[in-house]
Enzyme design. Structure first.
Site, PDB file in Angstrom:
ATOM      1  N   HIS A 107       0.827  -1.203   0.000  1.00 14.54           N
ATOM      2  CA  HIS A 107       0.000   0.000   0.000  1.00 14.54           C
ATOM      3  C   HIS A 107       0.864   1.256   0.000  1.00 14.54           C
ATOM      4  CE1 HIS A 107       1.054  -0.580   4.212  1.00 14.54           C
ATOM      5  NE2 HIS A 107       0.707   0.672   4.455  1.00 14.54           N
ATOM      6  N   ASP A 109       0.447   4.988   1.834  1.00 12.83           N
ATOM      7  CA  ASP A 109      -0.321   5.425   3.000  1.00 12.83           C
ATOM      8  C   ASP A 109      -1.432   6.408   2.630  1.00 12.83           C
ATOM      9  OD1 ASP A 109       0.947   3.937   4.994  1.00 12.83           O
ATOM     10  OD2 ASP A 109       2.529   5.428   5.257  1.00 12.83           O
ATOM     11  N   HIS A 262       4.736   0.181   0.246  1.00 16.55           N
ATOM     12  CA  HIS A 262       5.512  -0.569   1.223  1.00 16.55           C
ATOM     13  C   HIS A 262       4.678  -1.699   1.817  1.00 16.55           C
ATOM     14  CE1 HIS A 262       3.596   2.729   3.477  1.00 16.55           C
ATOM     15  NE2 HIS A 262       3.602   1.931   4.530  1.00 16.55           N
TER      16      HIS A 262
END
Length: 306
Positions: A107, A109, A262
Protein backbone atom coordinates in the site's frame (compact mmCIF):
# COMPACT_ATOMS: atom_id res chain seq x y z
CA UNK A 1 15.84 22.91 -4.15
CA UNK A 2 19.62 22.67 -4.10
CA UNK A 3 21.43 19.54 -5.20
CA UNK A 4 24.04 19.61 -2.44
CA UNK A 5 25.26 16.10 -1.74
CA UNK A 6 25.05 15.10 1.91
CA UNK A 7 28.51 13.56 1.94
CA UNK A 8 30.00 16.82 0.62
CA UNK A 9 27.97 18.99 2.95
CA UNK A 10 28.43 17.40 6.37
CA UNK A 11 31.79 16.11 7.52
CA UNK A 12 31.80 12.31 7.83
CA UNK A 13 28.26 11.82 6.51
CA UNK A 14 27.88 9.15 3.82
CA UNK A 15 25.04 8.17 1.50
CA UNK A 16 25.17 4.43 0.85
CA UNK A 17 22.92 3.16 -1.93
CA UNK A 18 21.06 0.01 -0.88
CA UNK A 19 19.67 -1.14 -4.24
CA UNK A 20 19.92 -0.05 -7.86
CA UNK A 21 16.41 1.40 -8.18
CA UNK A 22 15.46 2.38 -4.63
CA UNK A 23 16.85 3.06 -1.18
CA UNK A 24 19.88 4.66 0.43
CA UNK A 25 21.27 4.68 3.95
CA UNK A 26 22.43 8.02 5.32
CA UNK A 27 25.21 7.17 7.75
CA UNK A 28 27.07 9.17 10.41
CA UNK A 29 24.39 11.79 11.00
CA UNK A 30 22.37 12.66 14.10
CA UNK A 31 19.01 13.84 12.84
CA UNK A 32 17.17 16.62 14.65
CA UNK A 33 14.99 19.63 14.07
CA UNK A 34 18.05 21.86 14.41
CA UNK A 35 19.87 20.69 11.27
CA UNK A 36 20.85 23.45 8.84
CA UNK A 37 18.65 24.39 5.90
CA UNK A 38 21.37 23.11 3.59
CA UNK A 39 21.43 19.71 5.29
CA UNK A 40 17.63 19.42 5.28
CA UNK A 41 17.66 20.33 1.58
CA UNK A 42 20.26 17.68 0.89
CA UNK A 43 18.25 15.04 2.78
CA UNK A 44 15.20 15.97 0.71
CA UNK A 45 17.26 15.67 -2.48
CA UNK A 46 18.43 12.20 -1.40
CA UNK A 47 14.81 11.28 -0.68
CA UNK A 48 13.64 12.42 -4.11
CA UNK A 49 16.45 10.49 -5.79
CA UNK A 50 16.30 7.25 -3.78
CA UNK A 51 12.59 7.36 -2.70
CA UNK A 52 13.38 5.95 0.76
CA UNK A 53 16.28 6.85 3.08
CA UNK A 54 17.39 5.02 6.22
CA UNK A 55 19.05 6.39 9.37
CA UNK A 56 20.59 4.06 11.96
CA UNK A 57 21.27 4.87 15.63
CA UNK A 58 18.72 7.62 16.28
CA UNK A 59 17.70 6.49 19.78
CA UNK A 60 18.11 10.07 21.04
CA UNK A 61 14.77 10.95 19.42
CA UNK A 62 11.57 11.11 21.45
CA UNK A 63 8.15 11.89 19.97
CA UNK A 64 8.69 15.66 20.13
CA UNK A 65 12.12 15.46 18.49
CA UNK A 66 10.72 13.10 15.86
CA UNK A 67 8.01 15.59 14.94
CA UNK A 68 10.40 18.56 15.01
CA UNK A 69 12.56 16.81 12.43
CA UNK A 70 9.57 15.85 10.26
CA UNK A 71 8.25 19.41 10.43
CA UNK A 72 11.33 20.63 8.54
CA UNK A 73 9.90 18.97 5.41
CA UNK A 74 6.40 20.45 5.53
CA UNK A 75 3.20 20.72 7.54
CA UNK A 76 2.41 17.81 9.84
CA UNK A 77 -1.02 16.27 9.38
CA UNK A 78 -3.04 13.87 11.52
CA UNK A 79 -4.40 10.57 10.23
CA UNK A 80 -8.00 10.95 8.96
CA UNK A 81 -9.40 8.19 11.19
CA UNK A 82 -6.77 7.02 13.70
CA UNK A 83 -6.09 8.87 16.97
CA UNK A 84 -2.71 10.57 17.28
CA UNK A 85 -0.34 9.84 20.15
CA UNK A 86 -1.02 12.11 23.13
CA UNK A 87 0.96 15.34 23.01
CA UNK A 88 1.74 15.12 19.27
CA UNK A 89 0.35 16.65 16.11
CA UNK A 90 0.50 13.72 13.70
CA UNK A 91 2.15 10.74 15.42
CA UNK A 92 0.41 7.40 15.26
CA UNK A 93 1.68 4.28 16.99
CA UNK A 94 1.61 0.88 15.33
CA UNK A 95 1.85 -1.66 18.14
CA UNK A 96 1.76 -5.36 17.27
CA UNK A 97 0.07 -6.05 20.61
CA UNK A 98 -2.99 -4.14 19.41
CA UNK A 99 -5.26 -5.21 16.59
CA UNK A 100 -4.83 -3.81 13.11
CA UNK A 101 -1.17 -2.80 13.46
CA UNK A 102 0.45 -5.36 11.15
CA UNK A 103 0.26 -3.74 7.73
CA UNK A 104 1.27 -6.85 5.79
CA UNK A 105 -0.15 -5.79 2.45
CA UNK A 106 1.21 -3.59 -0.32
CA UNK A 107 0.00 0.00 0.00
CA UNK A 108 0.74 3.69 -0.20
CA UNK A 109 -0.32 5.43 3.00
CA UNK A 110 -3.79 7.00 3.17
CA UNK A 111 -4.61 7.00 -0.55
CA UNK A 112 -8.29 6.83 0.38
CA UNK A 113 -8.20 10.66 0.66
CA UNK A 114 -7.34 13.08 -2.12
CA UNK A 115 -4.27 14.92 -0.71
CA UNK A 116 -2.60 11.94 0.94
CA UNK A 117 0.74 12.48 2.78
CA UNK A 118 3.78 13.27 0.67
CA UNK A 119 6.41 12.05 3.17
CA UNK A 120 6.32 9.63 6.10
CA UNK A 121 8.92 9.46 8.89
CA UNK A 122 8.87 6.16 10.80
CA UNK A 123 10.83 5.37 13.98
CA UNK A 124 11.60 1.96 15.46
CA UNK A 125 10.65 2.03 19.16
CA UNK A 126 10.45 -1.69 20.03
CA UNK A 127 11.98 -4.06 17.50
CA UNK A 128 11.69 -7.87 17.75
CA UNK A 129 14.88 -9.97 17.84
CA UNK A 130 13.93 -11.55 14.53
CA UNK A 131 11.66 -10.66 11.61
CA UNK A 132 9.60 -7.51 11.23
CA UNK A 133 11.40 -6.10 8.17
CA UNK A 134 9.70 -3.58 5.90
CA UNK A 135 9.92 -3.67 2.09
CA UNK A 136 9.50 -0.60 -0.15
CA UNK A 137 8.93 -0.47 -3.90
CA UNK A 138 9.64 2.34 -6.37
CA UNK A 139 6.48 3.16 -8.31
CA UNK A 140 8.31 5.62 -10.60
CA UNK A 141 10.73 2.88 -11.71
CA UNK A 142 7.79 0.50 -12.11
CA UNK A 143 6.14 2.92 -14.55
CA UNK A 144 9.39 3.68 -16.36
CA UNK A 145 10.05 0.00 -17.02
CA UNK A 146 6.55 -0.79 -18.26
CA UNK A 147 6.26 -1.56 -21.99
CA UNK A 148 5.13 1.56 -23.84
CA UNK A 149 1.64 0.20 -24.63
CA UNK A 150 1.07 -0.49 -20.91
CA UNK A 151 2.32 3.00 -20.05
CA UNK A 152 -0.23 4.50 -22.42
CA UNK A 153 -2.99 2.34 -20.93
CA UNK A 154 -2.03 3.27 -17.37
CA UNK A 155 -2.00 6.97 -18.30
CA UNK A 156 -5.72 6.79 -19.09
CA UNK A 157 -6.91 4.76 -16.09
CA UNK A 158 -8.48 5.98 -12.85
CA UNK A 159 -9.03 3.90 -9.72
CA UNK A 160 -11.21 4.22 -6.63
CA UNK A 161 -9.34 3.90 -3.33
CA UNK A 162 -11.10 3.30 0.00
CA UNK A 163 -10.26 2.52 3.61
CA UNK A 164 -13.23 0.11 3.62
CA UNK A 165 -11.39 -2.59 1.74
CA UNK A 166 -11.62 -6.36 1.58
CA UNK A 167 -10.15 -8.09 4.65
CA UNK A 168 -8.89 -10.90 2.45
CA UNK A 169 -5.97 -8.69 1.36
CA UNK A 170 -4.75 -8.76 4.97
CA UNK A 171 -3.80 -12.40 4.83
CA UNK A 172 -4.34 -14.06 8.20
CA UNK A 173 -6.24 -11.16 9.78
CA UNK A 174 -7.15 -11.88 13.40
CA UNK A 175 -10.46 -11.05 15.03
CA UNK A 176 -8.68 -8.18 16.80
CA UNK A 177 -7.50 -6.86 13.43
CA UNK A 178 -11.01 -6.99 12.05
CA UNK A 179 -12.48 -5.28 15.11
CA UNK A 180 -9.81 -2.56 14.94
CA UNK A 181 -10.59 -1.82 11.31
CA UNK A 182 -14.33 -1.82 11.96
CA UNK A 183 -14.21 0.45 15.01
CA UNK A 184 -11.23 2.71 14.31
CA UNK A 185 -9.84 2.59 10.78
CA UNK A 186 -13.21 2.70 9.02
CA UNK A 187 -15.23 4.78 11.45
CA UNK A 188 -15.37 7.27 8.58
CA UNK A 189 -15.50 5.64 5.15
CA UNK A 190 -13.78 7.42 2.26
CA UNK A 191 -13.77 6.74 -1.45
CA UNK A 192 -11.42 8.75 -3.63
CA UNK A 193 -10.71 8.61 -7.36
CA UNK A 194 -7.04 8.85 -8.26
CA UNK A 195 -5.34 8.65 -11.63
CA UNK A 196 -3.40 5.39 -11.90
CA UNK A 197 -0.50 7.58 -13.07
CA UNK A 198 0.25 10.83 -11.26
CA UNK A 199 2.88 13.41 -12.16
CA UNK A 200 5.27 13.92 -9.25
CA UNK A 201 5.12 17.63 -8.30
CA UNK A 202 8.85 17.92 -7.52
CA UNK A 203 10.61 15.54 -9.93
CA UNK A 204 8.15 15.48 -12.84
CA UNK A 205 8.31 11.67 -12.85
CA UNK A 206 5.24 9.59 -13.57
CA UNK A 207 4.40 7.25 -10.70
CA UNK A 208 1.82 4.49 -10.37
CA UNK A 209 -0.88 5.04 -7.72
CA UNK A 210 -2.28 1.63 -6.81
CA UNK A 211 -1.88 -0.78 -3.85
CA UNK A 212 -4.36 -2.79 -1.85
CA UNK A 213 -6.54 0.20 -0.95
CA UNK A 214 -7.84 0.11 -4.54
CA UNK A 215 -11.44 -1.05 -4.73
CA UNK A 216 -12.09 -0.83 -8.46
CA UNK A 217 -11.17 0.90 -11.70
CA UNK A 218 -13.48 3.59 -13.04
CA UNK A 219 -15.53 2.36 -16.00
CA UNK A 220 -14.10 -1.18 -15.96
CA UNK A 221 -15.78 -4.38 -14.77
CA UNK A 222 -14.59 -6.00 -11.57
CA UNK A 223 -13.26 -9.05 -13.45
CA UNK A 224 -11.23 -7.04 -15.97
CA UNK A 225 -10.18 -4.57 -13.28
CA UNK A 226 -8.70 -7.32 -11.15
CA UNK A 227 -6.63 -8.55 -14.09
CA UNK A 228 -5.34 -5.03 -14.71
CA UNK A 229 -4.61 -4.50 -11.02
CA UNK A 230 -2.63 -7.73 -10.79
CA UNK A 231 -0.69 -6.85 -13.93
CA UNK A 232 0.39 -3.40 -12.78
CA UNK A 233 1.01 -4.49 -9.17
CA UNK A 234 3.29 -7.28 -10.40
CA UNK A 235 5.52 -4.63 -11.97
CA UNK A 236 5.43 -2.41 -8.87
CA UNK A 237 6.42 -5.22 -6.51
CA UNK A 238 8.93 -6.94 -8.80
CA UNK A 239 12.02 -7.69 -6.64
CA UNK A 240 14.28 -5.46 -8.72
CA UNK A 241 12.05 -2.46 -7.84
CA UNK A 242 12.28 -3.06 -4.08
CA UNK A 243 14.52 -2.61 -1.07
CA UNK A 244 14.19 -4.40 2.28
CA UNK A 245 15.16 -2.92 5.65
CA UNK A 246 16.12 -4.97 8.69
CA UNK A 247 15.07 -2.80 11.61
CA UNK A 248 17.07 -2.07 14.75
CA UNK A 249 15.75 -0.13 17.70
CA UNK A 250 16.23 3.60 17.13
CA UNK A 251 16.22 3.39 13.33
CA UNK A 252 14.39 6.12 11.41
CA UNK A 253 13.13 5.67 7.85
CA UNK A 254 11.75 8.38 5.56
CA UNK A 255 9.98 7.65 2.31
CA UNK A 256 8.41 9.61 -0.52
CA UNK A 257 4.80 8.45 -0.23
CA UNK A 258 4.07 9.82 -3.72
CA UNK A 259 6.51 7.42 -5.38
CA UNK A 260 6.49 4.26 -3.27
CA UNK A 261 4.48 1.41 -1.85
CA UNK A 262 5.51 -0.57 1.22
CA UNK A 263 4.81 -3.86 2.99
CA UNK A 264 5.46 -4.71 6.65
CA UNK A 265 6.56 -8.35 6.75
CA UNK A 266 4.54 -10.22 9.38
CA UNK A 267 7.10 -12.90 10.23
CA UNK A 268 7.89 -12.18 13.88
CA UNK A 269 5.18 -14.26 15.53
CA UNK A 270 4.26 -13.15 19.05
CA UNK A 271 7.31 -10.92 19.43
CA UNK A 272 6.56 -7.31 20.31
CA UNK A 273 7.02 -4.62 17.63
CA UNK A 274 6.24 -0.90 18.02
CA UNK A 275 6.90 1.82 15.45
CA UNK A 276 5.72 5.42 15.42
CA UNK A 277 5.03 7.48 12.32
CA UNK A 278 4.72 11.18 11.57
CA UNK A 279 3.54 12.36 8.16
CA UNK A 280 3.78 15.54 6.11
CA UNK A 281 0.77 16.91 4.27
CA UNK A 282 0.70 16.19 0.56
CA UNK A 283 -0.70 17.61 -2.64
CA UNK A 284 -3.77 16.46 -4.56
CA UNK A 285 -2.43 14.21 -7.34
CA UNK A 286 -2.57 15.43 -10.92
CA UNK A 287 -2.93 13.07 -13.89
CA UNK A 288 -0.87 13.25 -17.06
CA UNK A 289 -3.85 15.10 -18.60
CA UNK A 290 -3.95 17.67 -15.80
CA UNK A 291 -6.99 16.34 -13.90
CA UNK A 292 -6.97 16.26 -10.11
CA UNK A 293 -7.95 13.45 -7.77
CA UNK A 294 -11.27 13.87 -6.00
CA UNK A 295 -12.88 12.40 -2.89
CA UNK A 296 -16.35 11.17 -3.84
CA UNK A 297 -17.56 9.67 -0.55
CA UNK A 298 -16.92 10.63 3.07
CA UNK A 299 -19.45 9.07 5.43
CA UNK A 300 -19.16 8.42 9.17
CA UNK A 301 -20.76 5.29 10.54
CA UNK A 302 -22.78 7.38 13.00
CA UNK A 303 -24.24 9.28 10.07
CA UNK A 304 -24.98 5.99 8.33
CA UNK A 305 -26.75 4.68 11.45
CA UNK A 306 -28.87 7.79 11.82
Amino acid sequence: MSKTKLNNNVTGVKVIQRAARIGAEVANIKISGDLSEETIGAINDALLEHKVVFFRDQSHLDDADHERFALRFGRLVAHPTMAVTKGTTSMIELDSARGGSRADFWHTDVTFVDAYPKIAVLRGVVIPPFGGDTVWSNTAAAYLWLPKPLQRLADELWAVHSNAYDYTVMGNASQADRQHFDEIYTRTVYETEHPVVRVHPETGERTLVLGDLVRRFVGISKYDGQKLFDLFQSHITAPENTVRWNWKQGDVVMWDNRATQHYAVNDYGDQHRVVRRAVIDGEVPVSVEGRHSVTRIKVTKQAQAS
